[in-house]
Design an enzyme around this catalytic site. Structure first.
Site, PDB file in Angstrom:
ATOM      1  N   TYR A 179      76.364   8.620 -34.454  1.00 19.47           N
ATOM      2  CA  TYR A 179      77.112   9.861 -34.688  1.00 19.47           C
ATOM      3  C   TYR A 179      76.408  10.989 -33.958  1.00 19.47           C
ATOM      4  O   TYR A 179      75.181  10.986 -33.821  1.00 19.47           O
ATOM      5  CB  TYR A 179      77.189  10.116 -36.210  1.00 19.47           C
ATOM      6  CG  TYR A 179      78.008  11.306 -36.599  1.00 19.47           C
ATOM      7  CD1 TYR A 179      79.287  11.512 -36.073  1.00 19.47           C
ATOM      8  CD2 TYR A 179      77.531  12.236 -37.526  1.00 19.47           C
ATOM      9  CE1 TYR A 179      80.043  12.620 -36.443  1.00 19.47           C
ATOM     10  CE2 TYR A 179      78.279  13.340 -37.899  1.00 19.47           C
ATOM     11  CZ  TYR A 179      79.541  13.525 -37.346  1.00 19.47           C
ATOM     12  OH  TYR A 179      80.282  14.618 -37.710  1.00 19.47           O
ATOM     13  N   TYR A 189      75.224  16.872 -42.767  1.00 20.13           N
ATOM     14  CA  TYR A 189      74.901  15.447 -42.566  1.00 20.13           C
ATOM     15  C   TYR A 189      73.400  15.315 -42.794  1.00 20.13           C
ATOM     16  O   TYR A 189      72.610  15.282 -41.868  1.00 20.13           O
ATOM     17  CB  TYR A 189      75.300  15.049 -41.149  1.00 20.13           C
ATOM     18  CG  TYR A 189      75.343  13.549 -40.879  1.00 20.13           C
ATOM     19  CD1 TYR A 189      76.367  12.755 -41.386  1.00 20.13           C
ATOM     20  CD2 TYR A 189      74.369  12.940 -40.090  1.00 20.13           C
ATOM     21  CE1 TYR A 189      76.422  11.403 -41.114  1.00 20.13           C
ATOM     22  CE2 TYR A 189      74.415  11.579 -39.804  1.00 20.13           C
ATOM     23  CZ  TYR A 189      75.448  10.818 -40.323  1.00 20.13           C
ATOM     24  OH  TYR A 189      75.506   9.467 -40.047  1.00 20.13           O
TER      25      TYR A 189
HETATM   26  N1  LIG Z   1      83.256   7.533 -40.476  1.00 19.74           N
HETATM   27  C1  LIG Z   1      82.740   8.350 -39.590  1.00 19.74           C
HETATM   28  O1  LIG Z   1      83.171   9.508 -39.477  1.00 19.74           O
HETATM   29  C2  LIG Z   1      81.647   7.861 -38.678  1.00 19.74           C
HETATM   30  C3  LIG Z   1      81.345   8.589 -37.522  1.00 19.74           C
HETATM   31  C4  LIG Z   1      80.344   8.111 -36.658  1.00 19.74           C
HETATM   32  C5  LIG Z   1      79.660   6.956 -36.980  1.00 19.74           C
HETATM   33  N2  LIG Z   1      79.977   6.264 -38.129  1.00 19.74           N
HETATM   34  C6  LIG Z   1      79.222   5.041 -38.425  1.00 19.74           C
HETATM   35  O2  LIG Z   1      80.097   3.931 -38.483  1.00 19.74           O
HETATM   36  C7  LIG Z   1      79.451   2.896 -39.223  1.00 19.74           C
HETATM   37  C8  LIG Z   1      80.434   2.318 -40.210  1.00 19.74           C
HETATM   38  O3  LIG Z   1      80.738   3.285 -41.195  1.00 19.74           O
HETATM   39  P1  LIG Z   1      82.207   3.699 -41.638  1.00 19.74           P
HETATM   40  O4  LIG Z   1      82.263   5.194 -41.607  1.00 19.74           O
HETATM   41  O5  LIG Z   1      83.201   2.919 -40.888  1.00 19.74           O
HETATM   42  O6  LIG Z   1      82.231   3.370 -43.192  1.00 19.74           O
HETATM   43  P2  LIG Z   1      82.392   2.009 -44.018  1.00 19.74           P
HETATM   44  O7  LIG Z   1      82.292   2.415 -45.448  1.00 19.74           O
HETATM   45  O8  LIG Z   1      83.598   1.254 -43.599  1.00 19.74           O
HETATM   46  O9  LIG Z   1      81.141   1.147 -43.536  1.00 19.74           O
HETATM   47  C9  LIG Z   1      79.859   1.243 -44.043  1.00 19.74           C
HETATM   48  C10 LIG Z   1      79.510  -0.127 -44.579  1.00 19.74           C
HETATM   49  O10 LIG Z   1      78.121  -0.236 -44.797  1.00 19.74           O
HETATM   50  C11 LIG Z   1      77.957  -1.138 -45.865  1.00 19.74           C
HETATM   51  N3  LIG Z   1      76.576  -1.070 -46.348  1.00 19.74           N
HETATM   52  C12 LIG Z   1      75.917  -0.010 -46.884  1.00 19.74           C
HETATM   53  N4  LIG Z   1      74.644  -0.370 -47.189  1.00 19.74           N
HETATM   54  C13 LIG Z   1      74.504  -1.680 -46.820  1.00 19.74           C
HETATM   55  C14 LIG Z   1      73.449  -2.617 -46.889  1.00 19.74           C
HETATM   56  N5  LIG Z   1      72.256  -2.291 -47.397  1.00 19.74           N
HETATM   57  N6  LIG Z   1      73.642  -3.866 -46.406  1.00 19.74           N
HETATM   58  C15 LIG Z   1      74.850  -4.226 -45.897  1.00 19.74           C
HETATM   59  N7  LIG Z   1      75.893  -3.378 -45.811  1.00 19.74           N
HETATM   60  C16 LIG Z   1      75.720  -2.122 -46.273  1.00 19.74           C
HETATM   61  C17 LIG Z   1      79.013  -0.669 -46.863  1.00 19.74           C
HETATM   62  O11 LIG Z   1      79.282  -1.643 -47.858  1.00 19.74           O
HETATM   63  C18 LIG Z   1      80.186  -0.437 -45.930  1.00 19.74           C
HETATM   64  O12 LIG Z   1      80.958  -1.618 -45.804  1.00 19.74           O
HETATM   65  C19 LIG Z   1      78.205   3.531 -39.853  1.00 19.74           C
HETATM   66  O13 LIG Z   1      77.077   3.245 -39.071  1.00 19.74           O
HETATM   67  C20 LIG Z   1      78.536   5.019 -39.774  1.00 19.74           C
HETATM   68  O14 LIG Z   1      77.383   5.831 -39.799  1.00 19.74           O
HETATM   69  C21 LIG Z   1      80.957   6.689 -38.971  1.00 19.74           C
END
Ligand SMILES: NC(=O)c1ccc[n+]([C@@H]2O[C@H](COP(=O)([O-])OP(=O)(O)OC[C@H]3O[C@@H](n4cnc5c(N)ncnc54)[C@H](O)[C@@H]3O)[C@@H](O)[C@H]2O)c1
Length: 315
Positions: A179, A189
């Protein structure tokens, strides 16, 4: 994405899928549409509800691929990526009822299970993050909160790659999600999550070198724009970030998770065979802006804006 690019027996393990709203799900779909076999690692406490929903067809509509078929997930593995092996797991977690009944869910355990079930993989996707104090400014973040963010959101990728490398086929690819807060100030954040993303981006470069030299494996990260995922909603300011992006980004449309999924499929494919160690932005171009043009200070400047809603809808 043409099937030809990935259909040659490629197998992907996607860590961090627990529903159909997040980037992990969208990446799984794009890889599946491109012909890859899909394995998924789901956080242990979220596993039962995810598997039940899958079984009951709750995700069937969103499993639909462009050719009308449904994405198949060959196997869902329980995973807690903050533990490398059982020796690291504290007693209260071992005995926690949400973990009872599941086994082999440490990083080492999952890799051993995948090896036993499938032998090898070609693509590793890290789509997980967690920062228990994310809503606190960094000045109010505890040492434990900061280290927990790094452990779940950065070291988890190092550990997954380290353990998967022995069963990754040469020429394979890995992708994580980062991000913009890694490199620019994003108020709200917090909890060390910006630090964790900065570590993930730095590790992307160093791991690209190490995994490239030892096994011809590529390591890239996608810097994604805001998406209303379960994790993002928990942070509490996702709607504001989506609005901010549509006010200020070069492309004034809401980012769809599929747009990130498609870039992940491209990065995993032979079309990206010379791309490694890169941060690839999939954010409607917001990263390129040096000013927030919705500021009142810009009110007298003639800034081009989408004239009508249909201009900003996705094509
Ligand atoms: N949503 C946004 O706006 C955004 C923007 C940029 C980057 N991201 C990144 O995208 C990635 C996916 O996130 P998302 O936003 O799609 O949300 P999401 O909730 O779909 O995914 C996050 C996942 O991480 C899992 N998780 C958390 N702790 C864990 C652990 N200890 N072991 C295994 N799994 C674990 C959760 O169960 C969940 O399924 C992350 O790295 C997030 O930082 C998200």
């Amino acid at each position: 994405m043409s099937k030809l690019m990935l259909s040659l027996g490629k197998r992907a393990f996607i860590a961090g899928v627990a529903d159909d709203n997040g980037y992990g799900w969208a990446i799984a779909k794009a890889l599946s549409a491109a012909g890859a076999e899909i394995l998924v690692g789901t956080w242990v406490p979220a596993l039962n509800i995810f598997e039940t929903s899958l079984r009951r067809g709750k995700f069937d509509e969103s499993r639909m691929l462009p050719d009308g078929s449904l994405m198949e997930i060959s196997k869902v593995y329980p995973l807690d990526a903050v533990y490398d092996s059982m020796e690291d797991v504290p007693e209260d977690v071992k005995t926690n009822k949400r973990y009872a009944g599941h086994s082999n869910w440490t990083v080492k355990g999952v890799v051993e299970s995948v090896k036993q079930d499938f032998g090898t993989i070609d693509i590793l996707v890290h789509s997980l993050a967690n920062g228990p104090e994310v809503s606190k400014p960094i000045l109010e973040t505890s040492r434990n909160g900061y280290l927990a963010a790094i452990s779940a959101s950065s070291y988890s990728f190092v550990s997954l790659l380290k353990h998967f490398i022995p069963i990754m086929n040469p020429g394979g690819a890995t992708i994580s999600l980062t991000y913009i807060a890694a490199e620019k100030i994003i108020p709200g954040y917090g909890g060390g999550m910006s630090s964790a993303k900065a570590a993930l981006e730095s590790d992307t470069r160093v791991l690209a070198f190490e995994a490239g030299r030892t096994k011809n494996i590529r390591v890239n990260t996608i810097s994604a724009g805001p998406l209303r995922s379960r994790a993002a909603k928990a942070i509490g300011f996702i709607d504001m970030m989506i609005d901010y992006s549509s006010e200020n980004a070069p492309l004034q449309k809401e980012l769809a998770s599929d747009e990130v999924g498609n870039v992940a499929a491209f990065l995993a494919s032979p079309l990206a065979s010379a791309i490694t160690g890169s941060v690839v932005y999939v954010d409607n171009g917001l990263n390129a802006m040096g000013a927030g043009v919705d500021s009142p200070a810009f009110k007298d400047l003639d800034i081009p804006r989408a004239a009508k809603k249909s201009d900003i809808e996705r094509v």
